[in-house]
Design a protein around this motif. Sequence first.
Motif, PDB file in Angstrom:
ATOM      1  N   UNK A 173      -2.362   0.049   8.436  1.00  0.00           N
ATOM      2  CA  UNK A 173      -1.769  -1.245   8.096  1.00  0.00           C
ATOM      3  C   UNK A 173      -2.755  -2.404   8.197  1.00  0.00           C
ATOM      4  N   UNK A 174      -3.858  -2.217   8.916  1.00  0.00           N
ATOM      5  CA  UNK A 174      -4.702  -3.353   9.264  1.00  0.00           C
ATOM      6  C   UNK A 174      -5.390  -3.975   8.053  1.00  0.00           C
ATOM      7  N   UNK A 175      -5.599  -3.207   6.992  1.00  0.00           N
ATOM      8  CA  UNK A 175      -6.221  -3.757   5.781  1.00  0.00           C
ATOM      9  C   UNK A 175      -5.388  -4.875   5.176  1.00  0.00           C
ATOM     10  N   UNK A 176      -4.069  -4.829   5.401  1.00  0.00           N
ATOM     11  CA  UNK A 176      -3.191  -5.866   4.853  1.00  0.00           C
ATOM     12  C   UNK A 176      -3.526  -7.232   5.432  1.00  0.00           C
ATOM     13  N   UNK A 177      -4.094  -7.277   6.630  1.00  0.00           N
ATOM     14  CA  UNK A 177      -4.473  -8.547   7.221  1.00  0.00           C
ATOM     15  C   UNK A 177      -5.641  -9.200   6.515  1.00  0.00           C
ATOM     16  N   UNK A 178      -6.405  -8.425   5.742  1.00  0.00           N
ATOM     17  CA  UNK A 178      -7.585  -8.943   5.044  1.00  0.00           C
ATOM     18  C   UNK A 178      -7.299  -9.193   3.567  1.00  0.00           C
ATOM     19  N   UNK A 179      -6.690  -8.232   2.891  1.00  0.00           N
ATOM     20  CA  UNK A 179      -6.507  -8.338   1.442  1.00  0.00           C
ATOM     21  C   UNK A 179      -5.033  -8.442   1.038  1.00  0.00           C
ATOM     22  N   UNK A 180      -4.122  -8.407   2.004  1.00  0.00           N
ATOM     23  CA  UNK A 180      -2.711  -8.570   1.703  1.00  0.00           C
ATOM     24  C   UNK A 180      -2.103  -7.342   1.050  1.00  0.00           C
ATOM     25  N   UNK A 181      -0.795  -7.373   0.918  1.00  0.00           N
ATOM     26  CA  UNK A 181      -0.066  -6.250   0.323  1.00  0.00           C
ATOM     27  C   UNK A 181      -0.557  -5.930  -1.081  1.00  0.00           C
ATOM     28  N   UNK A 182      -0.796  -6.961  -1.896  1.00  0.00           N
ATOM     29  CA  UNK A 182      -1.134  -6.715  -3.299  1.00  0.00           C
ATOM     30  C   UNK A 182      -2.570  -6.237  -3.458  1.00  0.00           C
ATOM     31  N   UNK A 183      -3.457  -6.667  -2.564  1.00  0.00           N
ATOM     32  CA  UNK A 183      -4.797  -6.117  -2.577  1.00  0.00           C
ATOM     33  C   UNK A 183      -4.791  -4.649  -2.201  1.00  0.00           C
ATOM     34  N   UNK A 184      -3.989  -4.298  -1.178  1.00  0.00           N
ATOM     35  CA  UNK A 184      -3.859  -2.895  -0.778  1.00  0.00           C
ATOM     36  C   UNK A 184      -3.268  -2.085  -1.926  1.00  0.00           C
ATOM     37  N   UNK A 222      -8.993  -0.054  10.383  1.00  0.00           N
ATOM     38  CA  UNK A 222      -7.774   0.043  11.187  1.00  0.00           C
ATOM     39  C   UNK A 222      -8.056   0.553  12.579  1.00  0.00           C
ATOM     40  N   UNK A 223      -8.878   1.606  12.682  1.00  0.00           N
ATOM     41  CA  UNK A 223      -9.220   2.152  13.990  1.00  0.00           C
ATOM     42  C   UNK A 223      -9.990   1.127  14.820  1.00  0.00           C
ATOM     43  N   UNK A 224     -10.888   0.400  14.175  1.00  0.00           N
ATOM     44  CA  UNK A 224     -11.657  -0.628  14.883  1.00  0.00           C
ATOM     45  C   UNK A 224     -10.739  -1.706  15.443  1.00  0.00           C
ATOM     46  N   UNK A 225      -9.817  -2.200  14.618  1.00  0.00           N
ATOM     47  CA  UNK A 225      -8.912  -3.261  15.064  1.00  0.00           C
ATOM     48  C   UNK A 225      -8.041  -2.803  16.232  1.00  0.00           C
TER      49      UNK A 225
END
Length: 530
Positions: A173-184, A222-225
């Motif tokens: 889920x952590x990628x959503x914090x950077x590129x948002x739902x639509x980027x994912x 995600x693992x890093x965060x």
Amino acid sequence: MERLAGKVMLLWGVRRIMLAIAAGAIGALALPPFGFFGAFFVSFTLLVWLMDGLASHPDGGWLARLRSAFLLGWLFGLGYFVAGLWWLGNALLVEADEFAWALPLAVLGLPAVLGLFYGLATALASTLWSDGFGRLAALALGFGIAEWLRSFVATGFPWSAIGYGAMPMPVMMQSAGVIGLFGVSTLAVLVFSVPALFGTQRGLKTGIAAGLLLLCIHFGYGAYRLNITPDGGGEGEAVVRLVQPVVDQSRKLQNADRTDIFEEHLALSDAPPEAGGRRPDIIVWPETSVPFILTENQDALARIADVLDEGQVLVAGAVRVEYIGAGSTPRYYNSVYVVDDAGQILAASDKVHLTPFGEYVPFENWLRDWGIDNLVSLPGGFTAAAVRSLLPLPGGQSLYPLICYEAIFPQEITEDITRATAILNITNDAWFGDTPGPYQHFLQARVRAVETGLPLIRGANSGISAVVDSFGRVSDGLAFNQKGFIDAPLKDATVPSWNNSARLTHFCLILFSMFLIAALARMGFKTGTN
């Protein structure tokens, strides 16, 4: 794989239609409660090969190919949304004698409309289609734009966006914090389509390298965060009690049972903490849990005051009424109140984004003539609030309220979120029974916590109620249809990766990158250099 791809490309007629629908339906397995994100690899691989079949018939003309691509995407979307949203029909069976006739509209009609967006996605992709890795970028571009449009066109309904299938667990889920739902969603389509290259070989090495790189970044970030942030908090955290009464929806609609329902909520609120547990500071009831107009019922406020200990507050969903003038039709709002231990209403916030056909009827004057009405019967339906109000609490906390399906809209999060200490999402998913709906809703609310860097307090009538930290991890919760309460500490907020504006910028950069890759591949294809 090449032989299988060739067979799919050459399909025509009914078999081609059925496979397009089936490909979309397979993708729904990536959504909760299944969460099998690998299903999308099958789904989009088949879609790419079906698109290749269109490109292999160039004699029909540009417009004919565009129309065929649109139909293919629409069929894919129809299968995906019917398999993923069939549970919406359950709400119509609560009062079956009045609304069962509309079941086909919910189960087939809405998916048919939502499928138009995926038709647009494949039509757009077809204009940049080539025979290598570039066509995957074209498909990702089309779906990224389609999912973004789906979030606001005709008030929006971004439920079950492709990106959610790539985020079944906190580490994803952590990628959503950077590129948002639509980027994912955009990059997910690119990765999910990579196996299609095994069927045509061209661009295979590039596709595998790009797919593996994106997957490593997705999991690695995600693992890093999660690893750099401790999962826990101090003793000074506020303790939240979530009351999950599991009141049957048909019972909620019967006015004669209102007092008993109210007392059931109070009894769960007044129960002592589990052995060794701290007394809750904040008690949360679900959406429309108060069965009275609270401002017109002093006895109800007095009963709340009787139950609350000193310093405790109740945060409860209720219907709020507003009278504009003598003789005018009252306005009803789907609201949330904060009530203190003296029975005083300290704050209130009204729902901004209403649910079509649940709380209001679009094109009301025309549709009511055809007998189409709200599921919730109120004179004139609910009224939408002009702005969202934060809910300040006596302890210094401030809640950002998202009532029911408002939690599925990333763009509902305004700059006021920076003044909040937690997201509050109250809902009543009992309308949909024990179906995939409540599980899908819960996942989407958790992603909002990741995007904003705020913990989530989620109170639901029948579930799923939970306290979630700012990384999407469930601190404690109640399963669907589990009557009772939980007391859980409210975790501290974290610094979000980026704000909404930055995530939108990153999404636009991703779209531009997909366009550039697809356009360059297309030009190379035309000149024979691809």
